[in-house]
Design a protein around this motif. Structure first.
Motif, PDB file in Angstrom:
ATOM      1  N   GLY A 527       4.177  -7.125 -10.247  1.00 38.01           N
ATOM      2  CA  GLY A 527       3.413  -6.026  -9.649  1.00 38.01           C
ATOM      3  C   GLY A 527       3.190  -4.871 -10.595  1.00 38.01           C
ATOM      4  O   GLY A 527       2.060  -4.399 -10.769  1.00 38.01           O
ATOM      5  N   ILE A 528       4.255  -4.411 -11.247  1.00 38.44           N
ATOM      6  CA  ILE A 528       4.104  -3.246 -12.127  1.00 38.44           C
ATOM      7  C   ILE A 528       3.357  -3.614 -13.405  1.00 38.44           C
ATOM      8  O   ILE A 528       2.617  -2.806 -13.968  1.00 38.44           O
ATOM      9  N   THR A 529       3.509  -4.869 -13.870  1.00 38.79           N
ATOM     10  CA  THR A 529       2.799  -5.296 -15.082  1.00 38.79           C
ATOM     11  C   THR A 529       1.296  -5.343 -14.847  1.00 38.79           C
ATOM     12  O   THR A 529       0.504  -4.845 -15.658  1.00 38.79           O
ATOM     13  N   VAL A 530       0.877  -5.928 -13.735  1.00 37.14           N
ATOM     14  CA  VAL A 530      -0.553  -6.011 -13.417  1.00 37.14           C
ATOM     15  C   VAL A 530      -1.150  -4.613 -13.298  1.00 37.14           C
ATOM     16  O   VAL A 530      -2.252  -4.339 -13.806  1.00 37.14           O
ATOM     17  N   GLY A 573      -1.582  -4.252  -6.937  1.00 32.65           N
ATOM     18  CA  GLY A 573      -0.308  -4.584  -7.571  1.00 32.65           C
ATOM     19  C   GLY A 573       0.764  -4.920  -6.547  1.00 32.65           C
ATOM     20  O   GLY A 573       1.576  -5.838  -6.765  1.00 32.65           O
ATOM     21  N   ALA A 574       0.784  -4.197  -5.429  1.00 32.90           N
ATOM     22  CA  ALA A 574       1.753  -4.491  -4.370  1.00 32.90           C
ATOM     23  C   ALA A 574       1.501  -5.874  -3.776  1.00 32.90           C
ATOM     24  O   ALA A 574       2.450  -6.625  -3.493  1.00 32.90           O
ATOM     25  N   LEU A 575       0.222  -6.213  -3.570  1.00 31.48           N
ATOM     26  CA  LEU A 575      -0.118  -7.541  -3.046  1.00 31.48           C
ATOM     27  C   LEU A 575       0.352  -8.630  -4.005  1.00 31.48           C
ATOM     28  O   LEU A 575       0.911  -9.657  -3.575  1.00 31.48           O
ATOM     29  N   VAL A 576       0.140  -8.417  -5.305  1.00 32.23           N
ATOM     30  CA  VAL A 576       0.619  -9.369  -6.310  1.00 32.23           C
ATOM     31  C   VAL A 576       2.133  -9.503  -6.238  1.00 32.23           C
ATOM     32  O   VAL A 576       2.685 -10.611  -6.315  1.00 32.23           O
TER      33      VAL A 576
END
Length: 614
Positions: A527-530, A573-576
């Motif tokens: 999430g944080i990387t995306v 990002g949260a969805l990922v």
């Protein structure tokens, strides 16, 4: 020294003295007092401190400025930031308080039975908090440089010193009581000028009602918002009350990102560890909403009235104005410009350059083809009001000046101007202190005590927390002095980072007993990387185009993912994060039984089922 200088030094100096006195009185003597104020703060007091912790320089200084120049579209900040507190009160605060730990990474480490998960959570926390604190340091420097007439750097050093005294000495205990005083200062500073301005423009002393009242200079024959729509459209800008930020999808994603980012910000969550009981965590969140609402319901009125006053003082209405757009106004003569405009030129956040040597100030939306064509017919060569940021000239004023300049624009007394300076500094300092405590506790408690030196004594841990706080203050100050090119957008980006990493881990940790450590770690990293990759990919585009990173020109987002801006990408990002965590957890071993029972115990109230025997 002018009368305004005397008032400013007196008001700001007295508030700073109050903060230091409180810090000495409430100094922390144990790690419990340093991290969570001994878990003895009353819910109402904690709600007030939470409101001050939450309402940063972005809320006090920037939000009304964004509303002033983005109109209805900027409502995403009102909906996102307040809606996030509802999520926090219902879904996170009581359960985290029941778990009984000091910090968010400690909860994640214990819930996911993994030191690796704890370390990843610390990294995510530091990234989000450091990103957020840059905006607070900028607010401190701007306020000092304009109103105390000292260099930006010097103002920033003073702010760092004040934070160091009450944050390092008092920890969470000192910060809590200081934030209560700061809330009183900032809310008075925000509402008193708003009351005066609302009276001047509408005759109504309640700004929230004044926003929908009749425009007094026109004898109430047109509403204030109707007058504002008329003014901005005649100058070639979009209609104030219908202006949106890109597509409907982007508005939704932006609001959602701010909501779940609010619920995932560690410096806010940690406040609910300071109350005595689980029920008090809910009450604290409710009271925080009440205290926040006082400012947040006032902000739309402040923004709209500031935009109207700003435009009226720079343009002169021509007699017999028609619907011929720009022809309805004539440029103000530079020599006749108000003193507030010339004062703010010294900061570099507002400037004027005579592009066609006519001695007049042209102001219109030079990104609007129709406005630009009509300006060319009138012999105007470009909108001559701009600010400079990142080495790029940007049309229009810096949005951060609007709240601070608003009393000057409206011609209010000097003591009111001094009060709003103290309020802006209180907002920036209160949030900076909360963020710095979250960073220092993550380093001293989660990394040092929790991972590398578990046998460290309480006194040594307390000293380590203070040393970590000092280093965090120095780092925050350095970033404030040398902000990255996207400093104007750091607040929204910080919410995106928290939304894409910490919030999903907390939600799954509370409501999914089958979520294991491998899934949670993979989800946080993904999430944080995306989110970071998307933000940095578009950073160069914004800088070259010379638009504000926080509030870019939405028509330029053709290469955005489904039209979603970088500031709204935290929702993606949260969805990922959720998707990756679910997939990984499904193909790896489930959590141990005792962890699953722990999750059930945290979520289910004590005594549930006793009446029925179940």
């Amino acid at each position: 020294m002018t009368n305004l200088d005397i008032w400013t030094y007196a008001v700001v100096g007295s508030t700073f003295l109050l903060y230091i006195i409180i810090a000495v009185w409430a100094r922390a003597g144990t790690t419990g007092e340093f991290y969570v104020a001994g878990k003895g703060i009353h819910p109402v007091a904690n709600g007030m401190a939470t409101a001050a912790d939450w309402m940063s320089a972005a809320s006090f200084i920037s939000m009304a400025g964004m509303i002033a120049f983005q109109g209805y579209g900027a409502s995403v900040f009102l909906m996102g930031w307040t809606g996030g507190y509802v999520l926090l009160a219902l879904l996170l605060a009581p359960y985290l308080r029941k778990f009984g730990k000091f910090t968010v990474p400690e909860f994640i480490g214990d819930r996911y039975y993994s030191q690796t998960a704890r370390i990843v959570a610390v990294i995510c926390l530091i990234l989000a908090s450091i990103t957020y604190v840059i905006g607070q340091m900028k607010g401190i420097g701007v306020a000092f440089s304009r109103f105390l007439e000292i260099p930006y750097d010097t103002g920033l050093y003073i702010g760092m010193a004040i934070v160091a005294v009450y944050a390092v000495l008092g920890g969470m205990k000192g910060i809590t009581y200081t934030q209560i005083a700061q809330y009183v200062v900032l809310i008075m500073a925000y509402t008193i000028p708003a009351i005066f301005i609302s009276l001047n423009l509408t005759g109504n002393p309640i700004p929230q009602l004044g926003l929908g009242s009749g425009y007094a200079p026109a004898d109430g024959t047109i509403s204030l918002l109707g007058r504002l729509d008329q003014v901005v459209t005649e100058l070639g800008f979009k209609e104030y009350t219908t202006q949106v930020m890109g597509s409907t999808l982007n508005m939704f994603a932006y609001t959602l990102s701010l909501m779940i980012g609010t619920a995932g910000l560690p410096h806010v969550i940690i406040r609910f560890f300071t109350v005595p009981k689980v029920a008090d965590a809910r009450y604290s969140a409710g009271w925080a909403l009440v205290f926040i609402a006082i400012l947040y319901t006032t902000a739309p009125a402040v923004g709209a009235m500031a935009r109207l006053n700003f435009t009226d003082t720079l343009m002169t209405q021509q007699p017999g104005s028609t619907e011929e757009g720009l022809a309805g106004f004539q440029p103000a003569d530079y020599e006749a410009l108000p003193e507030w405009f010339k004062n703010w030129q010294d900061t570099g956040l507002l400037a004027w350059q005579d592009l066609n040597d006519d001695g007049k100030v042209q102001y219109y939306d030079d990104t609007n083809p129709a406005a630009q064509a009509q300006a060319e017919e009138l012999g105007w060569e470009g909108s001559e009001i701009f600010h400079q940021a990142g080495g790029t000239l940007k049309p229009g004023p810096d949005l951060d000046i609007m709240v601070l300049a608003n009393p000057e624009i409206a011609g209010l007394p000097n003591w009111v101007i001094a009060l709003i300076v103290a309020g802006g500094l209180a907002a920036a300092l209160s949030t900076a202190a909360g963020l710095l405590l979250a960073i220092s506790s993550a380093i001293s408690h989660d990394l040092l005590k929790g991972v590398f030196m578990p046998s460290i004594s309480e006194k040594a841990e307390l000293n380590a927390g203070r040393v970590a706080m000092i280093f965090a203050i120095l780092l925050a100050g350095w970033l404030g002095l040398h902000p990255p090119g996207f400093a104007a957008g750091t607040v929204a980006i910080a919410f995106g980072l928290a939304a894409s990493s910490i919030f999903p881990a907390l939600m799954m940790g509370i409501f999914m007993k089958k979520m294991n450590n491998t899934g949670a770690i993979a989800g946080m990293i993904a999430g944080i990387t995306v989110t970071l990759l998307y933000v940095f990919q578009h950073f160069g585009i914004f800088f070259v185009r010379g638009t504000e990173f926080l509030m870019p020109e939405w028509g330029m987002g053709k290469d955005w993912f489904f039209g979603i801006s970088p500031n709204a990408f935290g929702a993606v990002g949260a969805l990922v994060n959720f998707i990756v965590a679910f997939i990984v957890a499904a193909v790896t071993a489930p959590p141990p039984d005792h962890i699953q029972h722990l999750v059930e115990d945290v979520r289910v109230p004590r005594g549930a089922g006793e009446a029925t025997g179940h």
